[in-house]
Design an enzyme around this catalytic site. Sequence first.
Site, PDB file in Angstrom:
ATOM      1  N   ASP A 134      -5.071  -2.343  -3.038  1.00 22.03           N
ATOM      2  CA  ASP A 134      -5.350  -2.992  -2.090  1.00 22.03           C
ATOM      3  C   ASP A 134      -5.927  -2.287  -1.113  1.00 22.03           C
ATOM      4  O   ASP A 134      -6.811  -2.719  -0.223  1.00 22.03           O
ATOM      5  CB  ASP A 134      -4.069  -3.657  -1.563  1.00 22.03           C
ATOM      6  CG  ASP A 134      -3.498  -5.051  -2.421  1.00 22.03           C
ATOM      7  OD1 ASP A 134      -4.684  -5.501  -2.973  1.00 22.03           O
ATOM      8  OD2 ASP A 134      -2.372  -5.476  -2.200  1.00 22.03           O
ATOM      9  N   ASP A 185      -3.794   2.956  -2.235  1.00 22.04           N
ATOM     10  CA  ASP A 185      -3.694   1.963  -3.663  1.00 22.04           C
ATOM     11  C   ASP A 185      -4.812   0.875  -3.833  1.00 22.04           C
ATOM     12  O   ASP A 185      -5.693   1.087  -3.058  1.00 22.04           O
ATOM     13  CB  ASP A 185      -2.102   0.992  -3.392  1.00 22.04           C
ATOM     14  CG  ASP A 185      -1.905   0.253  -2.282  1.00 22.04           C
ATOM     15  OD1 ASP A 185      -3.122   0.200  -1.578  1.00 22.04           O
ATOM     16  OD2 ASP A 185      -0.913  -0.364  -2.043  1.00 22.04           O
ATOM     17  N   ASP A 213      -3.812   2.199   2.983  1.00 16.38           N
ATOM     18  CA  ASP A 213      -2.983   2.851   1.945  1.00 16.38           C
ATOM     19  C   ASP A 213      -3.743   3.347   0.610  1.00 16.38           C
ATOM     20  O   ASP A 213      -4.811   2.836   0.504  1.00 16.38           O
ATOM     21  CB  ASP A 213      -1.978   1.746   1.183  1.00 16.38           C
ATOM     22  CG  ASP A 213      -0.879   1.318   2.080  1.00 16.38           C
ATOM     23  OD1 ASP A 213      -0.401   1.931   3.175  1.00 16.38           O
ATOM     24  OD2 ASP A 213      -0.394   0.188   2.121  1.00 16.38           O
ATOM     25  N   GLU A 215      -4.307  -0.691   8.222  1.00 17.50           N
ATOM     26  CA  GLU A 215      -3.880  -1.645   7.315  1.00 17.50           C
ATOM     27  C   GLU A 215      -2.482  -2.297   7.726  1.00 17.50           C
ATOM     28  O   GLU A 215      -1.399  -1.452   7.510  1.00 17.50           O
ATOM     29  CB  GLU A 215      -3.953  -1.346   5.865  1.00 17.50           C
ATOM     30  CG  GLU A 215      -3.546  -2.197   4.925  1.00 17.50           C
ATOM     31  CD  GLU A 215      -3.754  -1.675   3.568  1.00 17.50           C
ATOM     32  OE1 GLU A 215      -4.000  -0.315   3.358  1.00 17.50           O
ATOM     33  OE2 GLU A 215      -3.020  -2.405   2.606  1.00 17.50           O
TER      34      GLU A 215
END
Length: 686
Positions: free
Chosen positions: A513, A511, A509, A436
């Site tokens: 997103d 998180d 990641d 990403e």
Amino acid sequence: MVNKKLEKKRAAGAYDAESITVLEGLEPVRKRPGMYIGSTSATGLHHLIWEVVDNGIDEAMAGHATLIRVTMLDNGLVEVYDNGRGIPVGIHKVTKVSALETVLTKLHAGGKFGDGGGYKVSGGLHGVGVSVVNALSEYLKAEVHREGKVWMQEYERGKPLKKAKPIGNSKKTGTIITFKPDAQIFEELEFNWGTILDRLRQQAYLTKGITIEVADRRKNHRPKNYKFYFEGGIKAYVKSLNRNNQIKHETIFYVDKEINDSRVEVALQYNDGFNEIALAFANNIINPEGGTHLAGFRTALTRTLNSYARAQNLIKEKEENLTGEDVREGLTAIISVKLTNPQFEGQTKSKLGNAEIKTYVEQIFGDNFTAFLNENPRQAEAIIAKCFLSAQARIAARTARASILRKGALEGMTLPGKLADCSSRKPEESELYIVEGDSAGGSAKQGRDRKFQAILPLRGKILNVERARLDKMLANNEIKNLVIALGANIDDQFDLGKLRYHRIIIMTDADVDGAHIRTLLLTLFYRHFNALVQNGNLYIAQPPLYQIKKGTTVKYAYSDDEKEKIIKELGGDVGAIRELPAGEEEETADVGSGRRDLPLPEDAESPGAKTKAPTRLNIQRYKGLGEMNPQQLWETTMNPETRIMKQVNVDDAALANETFEMLMGSDVAPRKHFIQTHAKKGNLDI
Ligand code: 0RA
């Protein structure tokens, strides 16, 4: 699962009013419980409740009951109340004991009392009678309100303790069965609240106008009360199934008609999605494999919509008909039939086989849906428009597919510039990291072992593939790059043998997103490279959440638990480490005193802490891959010797599909909620 002999016996006992000779004791039930309730596992245990409830539902369908109440009690007891007529209590001509005792101690006695109306519910394993519940309960109490009195009788393992006798007066009618499943029979005795709730909610949908109450009164369980009442029956079911979608038309189609000895009930409504939900039931039991009712429904749906569209000149003479696929996109439908002698086929004996039912459904649904379209031109217009949209997309996609999927069209294309390929040309040892963002992509490119590790950075959110057709999908550069990098084409042209890397690793990641992008990628692979997922080629990288340093020792923690463990190992006092507010990145702790920045209570003054400079623990929380330098990324996430990866396997394809649909459907709210609640877990359970 369903035993042929048993079925024959049951049919004879339940439907032949003359065959009093089939009255039989309960010994066979205790000897071979599996033959009567399927198994003695948790599933069989729950069958006991369904069995008693089914009797109440039969009373409701015959117009005599409006309420069923199931109460989970202490000590393994369950109470099922219904306000039906009450089990008859008069002396039975053949058995010479009360009808109540006969119903509870003889197999299939129930049928002989039937008043001819209604349908004997005997889908699959159901309809075996309350006597089976009695046989498999170490204790059972029957209380009957009838003819001005309350009658009561108790049993142990199917044997009456005394005769049935009146214990009081009552102006009401109804039956209360309280039972405790026999620990000698069942491997599992714990009832599952969720299972009970789901089942009873579904039964309430399928029996319009009935009220089903459920209560949990067990010790060590939070007290719970639910009440299900759906005036609209399966119409309300359709409305509920469509609650997370944008609907295409307001009025839900609904029909409920009897034909010969059967009953056909259908409800439907279109939403703006692309999936079909069509649930088919026979005698209130779901048929996951469908059957003649579903087949009849589908035939009539396609034919009716085409006839209507032609009659309205919406399809011109020379134009093609809508296909079955066109009319099923975005459809939510419940098809529920009641019949006296259901036959089941298929792998799990859950596919309805009665040929006459296909004709009945085709006719009743076809006629009434035609009338609905004619009487509701605005609804009809919206439905036809939705079908045309599907047809157009299908035709456009077919044309586009033909050229896209032309053998080899996507193979041998120049590899995308963003791909940092590995030097090896052996797929068995080659890995593709899908990373990403460009910055993490940069770190990964520098940190990797370029011999066998390739990096493909993806920018931004890739296209939501659930809603995209192949032609649109491949117009998306990120997806096109991925398809070309994999080198094995897509969809039905996908060729596992041409795959350029045997390990494809999604690295995002930790998180929200990251979780979203991971879900989008999983959807893409699940839908368009399914064989690859099945074959176990897909992985999710697990970057660490924390780095913990003490002097020159560096450790990584992949979960909060692990962080705590490492802190302990390194000699930090976990209890004394102050948790920093969210957003702050660093934690430090003194080793030795175990305290830092915290005022020491006066009486806890520690001389050691004053004289010796303590070694500090340094704890760093990683929020994104970009925070790691290439060396760290290699050590923690990419080095085959030390990394942790989760292999993606679609064990439960149905569940995965549901998750994807929920996440990718047109409604935003549930999707957000799901991602927020699951993002923390670090990976998605599919
Ligand atoms: C036999 C005959 C009749 C009702 C029932 C059984 C009956 C059984 C159960 C089990 C749980 N609740 C029940 N409610 C009724 C018909 C009675 C009549 O004709 O009055």
